[in-house]
Design a protein around this motif. Structure first.
Motif, PDB file in Angstrom:
ATOM      1  N   LEU A  62      22.694  31.026  21.121  1.00 23.96           N
ATOM      2  CA  LEU A  62      22.780  32.131  20.356  1.00 23.96           C
ATOM      3  C   LEU A  62      21.337  32.830  20.024  1.00 23.96           C
ATOM      4  O   LEU A  62      20.528  32.003  19.593  1.00 23.96           O
ATOM      5  CB  LEU A  62      23.427  32.010  19.024  1.00 23.96           C
ATOM      6  CG  LEU A  62      24.992  31.635  18.833  1.00 23.96           C
ATOM      7  CD1 LEU A  62      25.376  30.849  19.961  1.00 23.96           C
ATOM      8  CD2 LEU A  62      25.310  31.332  17.501  1.00 23.96           C
ATOM      9  N   TRP A  63      21.187  34.175  19.954  1.00 19.07           N
ATOM     10  CA  TRP A  63      19.764  34.609  19.716  1.00 19.07           C
ATOM     11  C   TRP A  63      19.963  35.961  19.041  1.00 19.07           C
ATOM     12  O   TRP A  63      20.904  36.340  19.099  1.00 19.07           O
ATOM     13  CB  TRP A  63      18.954  34.956  20.897  1.00 19.07           C
ATOM     14  CG  TRP A  63      19.446  36.072  22.065  1.00 19.07           C
ATOM     15  CD1 TRP A  63      20.380  35.927  22.763  1.00 19.07           C
ATOM     16  CD2 TRP A  63      19.097  37.313  22.102  1.00 19.07           C
ATOM     17  NE1 TRP A  63      20.534  37.004  23.695  1.00 19.07           N
ATOM     18  CE2 TRP A  63      19.835  37.968  23.014  1.00 19.07           C
ATOM     19  CE3 TRP A  63      18.016  38.032  21.249  1.00 19.07           C
ATOM     20  CZ2 TRP A  63      19.609  39.417  23.264  1.00 19.07           C
ATOM     21  CZ3 TRP A  63      18.049  39.434  21.673  1.00 19.07           C
ATOM     22  CH2 TRP A  63      18.606  40.073  22.433  1.00 19.07           C
ATOM     23  N   ARG A 103      22.466  33.417  12.641  1.00 17.94           N
ATOM     24  CA  ARG A 103      22.162  32.064  13.753  1.00 17.94           C
ATOM     25  C   ARG A 103      22.473  31.045  12.791  1.00 17.94           C
ATOM     26  O   ARG A 103      23.183  30.016  13.405  1.00 17.94           O
ATOM     27  CB  ARG A 103      20.884  32.466  14.440  1.00 17.94           C
ATOM     28  CG  ARG A 103      20.774  33.519  15.544  1.00 17.94           C
ATOM     29  CD  ARG A 103      19.638  33.413  16.086  1.00 17.94           C
ATOM     30  NE  ARG A 103      18.451  33.667  15.513  1.00 17.94           N
ATOM     31  CZ  ARG A 103      17.225  33.089  15.373  1.00 17.94           C
ATOM     32  NH1 ARG A 103      17.248  31.690  15.501  1.00 17.94           N
ATOM     33  NH2 ARG A 103      16.400  33.620  14.595  1.00 17.94           N
ATOM     34  N   SER A 147      19.741  27.934  19.359  1.00 17.49           N
ATOM     35  CA  SER A 147      19.879  29.164  18.765  1.00 17.49           C
ATOM     36  C   SER A 147      18.085  29.457  18.915  1.00 17.49           C
ATOM     37  O   SER A 147      17.109  28.634  19.045  1.00 17.49           O
ATOM     38  CB  SER A 147      20.009  29.588  17.422  1.00 17.49           C
ATOM     39  OG  SER A 147      19.059  29.178  16.645  1.00 17.49           O
ATOM     40  N   ASP A 195      18.468  24.665  16.121  1.00 17.45           N
ATOM     41  CA  ASP A 195      18.314  25.811  15.726  1.00 17.45           C
ATOM     42  C   ASP A 195      16.555  26.172  15.832  1.00 17.45           C
ATOM     43  O   ASP A 195      15.574  25.360  15.792  1.00 17.45           O
ATOM     44  CB  ASP A 195      18.340  26.046  14.116  1.00 17.45           C
ATOM     45  CG  ASP A 195      18.672  27.359  13.536  1.00 17.45           C
ATOM     46  OD1 ASP A 195      18.634  28.141  14.316  1.00 17.45           O
ATOM     47  OD2 ASP A 195      19.148  27.298  12.488  1.00 17.45           O
TER      48      ASP A 195
END
Length: 226
Positions: free
Chosen positions: A46-47, A54, A125, A95
């Motif tokens: 995920l970005w 996020r 992320s 993360d």
């Protein structure tokens, strides 16, 4: 707009159920699909910009996996050293991968290599798409093979609808001019907006005053963090 009516108090724990999907419905569906252990794990990356949600999503999918009885772990990049947890069926969320140090990057690369045999799922992320990440090339390649989603920011229409829905659950009436003022002069991330709504609700009850633009100005002036 079903997602906009959920319990979104500022102090609500991060859950998949209380993430406002808006333009991220496909991403949310993919995270739900990642919760159970799969014979062939589908990793996700995920970005998006800071404040896009996020971290909320990574923490949420870890919580969902743990509630389903699956081993799960959330780590911020700053907490990753030369090793990462490994366990059969583990869902591992890391993360802000762009902040990983050299040893941590090697550890994450090894986790990707071990994932298939262990039926582990990796959810990571970053602040940018994989091609723009300043990481080891082998790790960047692994991340680029994930299912990749940009976490799209809420629009002002989304924010307006959320505030109106949340105000209604508190028995408050927000005039459109008040919402427009808040979006122009307050912090625009959802957590801050909901904190402001909570503070406005408390001030209205404390002073036995209706929610008005002057009261909102007082609340914003009293707490510079809003």
């Amino acid at each position: 707009m079903k997602q906009l009516t959920l319990d979104l108090h500022a102090d609500s724990p991060p859950l998949l159920e209380n993430f406002v999907a808006a333009a991220n419905a496909d991403l949310l569906a993919a995270l739900y699909e990642a919760v159970p252990v799969a014979d062939v794990p589908q990793h996700l990356f995920l970005w998006g910009d800071a404040g896009s949600g996020r971290s909320h999503l990574l923490k949420s999918v870890v919580t969902a996996a743990a509630q389903a009885g699956r081993p799960a772990c959330y780590l911020q990049a700053a907490d990753v050293a030369a090793t990462l947890p490994e366990a059969p069926g583990l869902l591992l969320a890391v993360d802000d991968v762009e902040a990983l140090g050299p040893d941590a990057q090697i550890a994450l690369f090894r986790a990707f290599n071990a994932a298939r045999g262990q039926k582990m799922t990796l959810v990571t992320s970053g602040a940018a798409a994989p091609l723009q990440l300043a990481l080891r090339e082998d790790l960047r390649t692994r991340i680029g093979q994930c299912l990749i989603f940009e976490v799209k920011a809420l629009t002002d229409d989304d924010r307006h609808a959320i505030l109106q829905a949340q105000a209604a659950t508190r028995g408050l009436r927000l005039e459109p001019e008040l919402v427009h003022y808040l979006l122009r002069h307050g912090r625009r991330d959802l957590t801050s907006l909901l904190r402001t709504l909570d503070a406005l609700d408390a001030a209205s009850l404390e002073r036995k005053r209706a929610v008005t633009l002057p009261l909102l100005r007082e609340v914003l002036q009293r707490d510079p963090t809003l």
